[in-house]
Design a protein around this motif. Structure first.
Motif, short mmCIF file in Angstrom:
data_model
loop_
_atom_site.label_atom_id
_atom_site.label_comp_id
_atom_site.label_asym_id
_atom_site.label_seq_id
_atom_site.Cartn_x
_atom_site.Cartn_y
_atom_site.Cartn_z
N SER A 17 -3.33 3.98 -20.10
CA SER A 17 -3.14 5.39 -19.73
C SER A 17 -2.00 5.56 -18.71
O SER A 17 -1.70 6.67 -18.30
CB SER A 17 -4.44 5.98 -19.17
N GLY A 18 -1.38 4.45 -18.28
CA GLY A 18 -0.23 4.53 -17.38
C GLY A 18 -0.57 4.41 -15.90
O GLY A 18 0.29 4.59 -15.05
N LYS A 19 -1.83 4.08 -15.59
CA LYS A 19 -2.22 3.91 -14.18
C LYS A 19 -1.91 2.49 -13.72
O LYS A 19 -2.06 1.54 -14.47
CB LYS A 19 -3.71 4.18 -14.01
N LEU A 20 -1.49 2.37 -12.46
CA LEU A 20 -1.22 1.08 -11.86
C LEU A 20 -2.50 0.57 -11.22
O LEU A 20 -3.13 1.27 -10.42
CB LEU A 20 -0.12 1.21 -10.79
N HIS A 21 -2.90 -0.66 -11.58
CA HIS A 21 -4.12 -1.28 -11.03
C HIS A 21 -3.76 -2.53 -10.25
O HIS A 21 -2.92 -3.32 -10.68
CB HIS A 21 -5.06 -1.70 -12.17
N LEU A 22 -4.42 -2.72 -9.11
CA LEU A 22 -4.34 -3.96 -8.34
C LEU A 22 -5.74 -4.53 -8.25
O LEU A 22 -6.66 -3.82 -7.85
CB LEU A 22 -3.80 -3.71 -6.93
N THR A 23 -5.88 -5.80 -8.58
CA THR A 23 -7.19 -6.45 -8.52
C THR A 23 -7.24 -7.39 -7.32
O THR A 23 -6.60 -8.45 -7.34
CB THR A 23 -7.46 -7.27 -9.81
N TYR A 58 6.31 3.47 -10.09
CA TYR A 58 5.27 2.45 -9.93
C TYR A 58 5.48 1.65 -8.64
O TYR A 58 4.53 1.30 -7.95
CB TYR A 58 5.24 1.50 -11.13
N LEU A 59 6.73 1.38 -8.31
CA LEU A 59 7.01 0.66 -7.07
C LEU A 59 6.51 1.46 -5.86
O LEU A 59 5.88 0.90 -4.96
CB LEU A 59 8.51 0.38 -6.93
N GLU A 60 6.76 2.76 -5.86
CA GLU A 60 6.29 3.60 -4.74
C GLU A 60 4.77 3.62 -4.69
O GLU A 60 4.19 3.58 -3.60
CB GLU A 60 6.85 5.01 -4.88
N TRP A 61 4.11 3.66 -5.84
CA TRP A 61 2.65 3.62 -5.85
C TRP A 61 2.13 2.27 -5.35
O TRP A 61 1.15 2.21 -4.61
CB TRP A 61 2.09 3.94 -7.24
N LYS A 63 3.57 0.27 -3.17
CA LYS A 63 3.74 0.30 -1.72
C LYS A 63 2.68 1.19 -1.05
O LYS A 63 2.14 0.84 0.00
CB LYS A 63 5.13 0.81 -1.34
N HIS A 64 2.39 2.32 -1.67
CA HIS A 64 1.41 3.27 -1.13
C HIS A 64 0.01 2.63 -1.10
O HIS A 64 -0.69 2.72 -0.09
CB HIS A 64 1.41 4.54 -1.97
N ILE A 65 -0.38 1.98 -2.18
CA ILE A 65 -1.70 1.34 -2.23
C ILE A 65 -1.80 0.27 -1.14
O ILE A 65 -2.79 0.20 -0.41
CB ILE A 65 -1.99 0.73 -3.62
N ILE A 66 -0.76 -0.55 -1.00
CA ILE A 66 -0.74 -1.60 0.03
C ILE A 66 -0.85 -0.98 1.42
O ILE A 66 -1.60 -1.45 2.28
CB ILE A 66 0.53 -2.47 -0.09
N LYS A 67 -0.11 0.09 1.65
CA LYS A 67 -0.12 0.76 2.95
C LYS A 67 -1.49 1.37 3.25
O LYS A 67 -2.00 1.23 4.37
CB LYS A 67 0.96 1.86 2.97
N VAL A 68 -2.09 2.04 2.29
CA VAL A 68 -3.40 2.67 2.50
C VAL A 68 -4.47 1.62 2.78
O VAL A 68 -5.27 1.79 3.70
CB VAL A 68 -3.79 3.55 1.28
N THR A 69 -4.48 0.53 2.03
CA THR A 69 -5.50 -0.50 2.28
C THR A 69 -5.31 -1.13 3.66
O THR A 69 -6.29 -1.44 4.33
CB THR A 69 -5.51 -1.59 1.19
N LYS A 70 -4.07 -1.27 4.06
CA LYS A 70 -3.79 -1.88 5.37
C LYS A 70 -4.13 -0.93 6.52
O LYS A 70 -4.81 -1.33 7.47
CB LYS A 70 -2.31 -2.28 5.43
N GLU A 71 -3.69 0.32 6.43
CA GLU A 71 -3.86 1.26 7.55
C GLU A 71 -5.23 1.93 7.58
O GLU A 71 -5.74 2.23 8.66
CB GLU A 71 -2.76 2.31 7.50
#
Length: 103
Positions: A17-23, A58-61, A63-71
């Motif tokens: 569906s075009g969503k970026l997933h990180l496991t 996708y690159l911006e997303w 970075k955003h996911i990494i930033k949100v999990t960190k902060e």
């Protein structure tokens, strides 16, 4: 908590569906929706995911996911040599790998 927890990213994937997933390897982010950042947790497959990109790449997303999990969740997620890449174009993989160094 003085120092953020750390966890490895086992897989980076763009789903059908075009969503970026990180496991993440160990950590679960079941309450991340409370951050109101458009980062979500899929409890069935244990992944953090973004909406299908509209204004962001996708690159911006990533970075955003990494930033949100960190902060917001005090957990630093990192790609490793063992990270699996699924449906990720080579150029995007290079960009993500390079960006990870600066996050």
């Amino acid at each position: 908590m003085d120092e953020n927890e750390k966890d490895r990213i086992l897989k980076v994937e763009i789903d059908v569906s075009g969503k970026l997933h990180l496991t993440p390897e160990k950590k679960k982010f079941t309450l991340i929706y409370r951050t109101a950042t458009e980062v979500h947790w899929n409890t069935e497959i244990n992944t953090l995911y973004s909406p299908k990109p509209r204004d962001w790449t996708y690159l911006e997303w990533f970075k955003h996911i990494i930033k949100v999990t960190k902060e917001e969740c005090y957990c630093e997620l990192n790609i490793t040599e063992q990270t699996e890449w699924v449906n990720i174009p080579n150029e995007l993989k290079k960009e993500i790998t390079k960006a990870q160094q600066w996050l």
